[in-house]
Design an enzyme around this catalytic site. Structure first.
Site, mmCIF file in Angstrom:
data_model
loop_
_atom_site.group_PDB
_atom_site.id
_atom_site.type_symbol
_atom_site.label_atom_id
_atom_site.label_comp_id
_atom_site.label_asym_id
_atom_site.label_seq_id
_atom_site.Cartn_x
_atom_site.Cartn_y
_atom_site.Cartn_z
ATOM 1 N N ASP A 70 0.746 -1.298 0.031
ATOM 2 C CA ASP A 70 -0.048 -0.082 -0.030
ATOM 3 C C ASP A 70 0.846 1.261 -0.041
ATOM 4 O O ASP A 70 1.768 1.253 0.782
ATOM 5 C CB ASP A 70 -1.101 0.012 1.248
ATOM 6 C CG ASP A 70 -2.026 0.988 0.943
ATOM 7 O OD1 ASP A 70 -2.893 0.660 -0.108
ATOM 8 O OD2 ASP A 70 -2.273 2.166 1.450
ATOM 9 N N SER A 71 0.755 2.061 -0.914
ATOM 10 C CA SER A 71 1.491 3.079 -1.067
ATOM 11 C C SER A 71 0.932 4.368 -1.534
ATOM 12 O O SER A 71 -0.278 4.385 -1.770
ATOM 13 C CB SER A 71 2.621 2.765 -2.153
ATOM 14 O OG SER A 71 1.996 2.008 -3.302
ATOM 15 N N HIS A 181 10.765 4.402 -2.298
ATOM 16 C CA HIS A 181 9.989 3.850 -1.208
ATOM 17 C C HIS A 181 9.787 2.354 -1.326
ATOM 18 O O HIS A 181 10.006 1.802 -0.384
ATOM 19 C CB HIS A 181 8.695 4.582 -1.195
ATOM 20 C CG HIS A 181 7.773 4.798 -2.455
ATOM 21 N ND1 HIS A 181 8.714 4.828 -3.578
ATOM 22 C CD2 HIS A 181 6.770 4.559 -2.714
ATOM 23 C CE1 HIS A 181 7.710 4.708 -4.441
ATOM 24 N NE2 HIS A 181 6.682 4.563 -4.029
HETATM 25 P P1 ITT Z 1 -3.219 -2.357 -5.638
HETATM 26 O O1 ITT Z 1 -3.925 -2.033 -4.569
HETATM 27 O O2 ITT Z 1 -3.919 -3.609 -6.617
HETATM 28 O O3 ITT Z 1 -1.929 -2.698 -5.094
HETATM 29 P P2 ITT Z 1 -3.427 0.563 -6.244
HETATM 30 O O4 ITT Z 1 -2.863 1.263 -7.490
HETATM 31 O O5 ITT Z 1 -4.783 0.592 -5.995
HETATM 32 O O6 ITT Z 1 -3.042 -1.200 -6.691
HETATM 33 P P3 ITT Z 1 -2.710 1.512 -3.669
HETATM 34 O O7 ITT Z 1 -3.938 1.686 -3.139
HETATM 35 O O8 ITT Z 1 -1.332 1.275 -2.765
HETATM 36 O O9 ITT Z 1 -2.664 0.882 -5.000
HETATM 37 O O10 ITT Z 1 -2.249 2.816 -4.202
HETATM 38 C C1 ITT Z 1 -1.105 3.414 -4.730
HETATM 39 C C2 ITT Z 1 -1.039 4.759 -5.523
HETATM 40 O O11 ITT Z 1 -0.107 5.812 -5.004
HETATM 41 C C3 ITT Z 1 -0.734 4.347 -7.214
HETATM 42 O O12 ITT Z 1 -1.923 3.948 -7.791
HETATM 43 C C4 ITT Z 1 -0.109 5.654 -7.412
HETATM 44 O O13 ITT Z 1 -0.978 6.543 -7.674
HETATM 45 C C5 ITT Z 1 0.814 6.015 -6.199
HETATM 46 N N1 ITT Z 1 1.905 5.580 -6.121
HETATM 47 C C6 ITT Z 1 2.516 4.570 -5.377
HETATM 48 N N2 ITT Z 1 3.671 4.232 -5.529
HETATM 49 C C7 ITT Z 1 4.052 4.974 -6.815
HETATM 50 C C8 ITT Z 1 5.182 5.194 -7.429
HETATM 51 O O14 ITT Z 1 6.311 4.402 -7.126
HETATM 52 N N3 ITT Z 1 5.221 6.065 -8.411
HETATM 53 C C9 ITT Z 1 4.355 6.917 -8.779
HETATM 54 N N4 ITT Z 1 3.114 6.910 -8.042
HETATM 55 C C10 ITT Z 1 2.970 5.897 -7.222
#
Ligand code: ITT
Length: 196
Positions: A70-71, A181
């Site tokens: 989660d990021s 990260h």
């Molecule tokens: P999953 O839950 O299926 O893993 P998700 O995209 O919905 O996919 P998150 O809820 O963790 O995942 O949201 C993470 C969002 O944060 C991601 O969609 C990007 O918008 C942003 N993000 C995270 N890491 C990033 C990165 O390395 N570079 C750019 N944006 C990032």
């Protein structure tokens, strides 16, 4: 070979994860590879809570070791938004060109340190015996004044890293993984996966 499921549907994340964990002697499956499309309600208030929800749900469905990421992006000038709502910010189907330009516009009056931001990544690992561990990684940077770069995904084209004088979307994938990260959090959890 040991099987590990990575509970993500985000192809951009999965590409980075495979590269960072390439020396692990395991079969690493995304949700798609495993033929799963669980409906997971990411209703946690923190990255840790959401990473645990994703890992635990898929571990309970499959009985396998499950990792989840989660990021998100925290922009200080916007009170740390979009944060845990990064994927859903302005609507899940809104393009990142629009989301990124919106953030730049919000920071029109911000200069220097006022533009500080960070990417946060929490990796959770849920083991079949019920144990769950989490590791957090962050990278500090600034919101750029324009969109630049085509590598990576999401908010990379507006995340400027002064040490490299470019955005994470202008870095080669290896370079981003070394300092990101996600790279930090995955390397921190790496040895626990080997031991399992
Ligand atoms: P999953 O839950 O299926 O893993 P998700 O995209 O919905 O996919 P998150 O809820 O963790 O995942 O949201 C993470 C969002 O944060 C991601 O969609 C990007 O918008 C942003 N993000 C995270 N890491 C990033 C990165 O390395 N570079 C750019 N944006 C990032």
């Amino acid at each position: 070979m040991k099987k590990i499921i990575f509970a993500t549907s985000n192809e951009g994340k999965m590409k980075e994860i495979r590269e960072i964990l390439k020396d692990l002697n395991v079969e690493l499956l995304s949700l798609k590879d495993a033929g799963l499309s669980p409906d997971i309600d990411e209703n946690g208030k923190t990255f840790e809570e959401n990473a645990i929800i994703k890992a635990k749900t898929v571990m309970e469905l499959t009985g396998e070791i499950v990792l989840a990421d989660d990021s998100g992006l925290e922009v200080d000038y916007m009170d740390k938004a979009p944060g845990v709502y990064s994927a859903r910010f302005m609507g899940e189907d809104t393009s990142y060109e629009i989301k990124n330009q919106y953030i730049i516009d919000q920071l029109k009056a911000a200069e220097g340190e006022e533009r500080s931001a960070r990417f946060v990544c929490v990796i959770a690992c849920a083991f079949p015996d019920g144990e769950i561990i989490t590791r957090r990684g962050t990278i500090e940077g600034y919101i750029s004044k324009q969109i630049s770069g085509v590598n990576g995904f999401g908010y990379d084209p507006i995340f400027y890293v002064p040490e490299y004088n470019c955005t994470t979307a202008e870095m080669k994938p290896d370079q981003k993984n070394e300092i990101s990260h996600r790279g930090k959090a995955l390397r921190a959890i790496h040895d626990d996966i080997i031991k399992a």
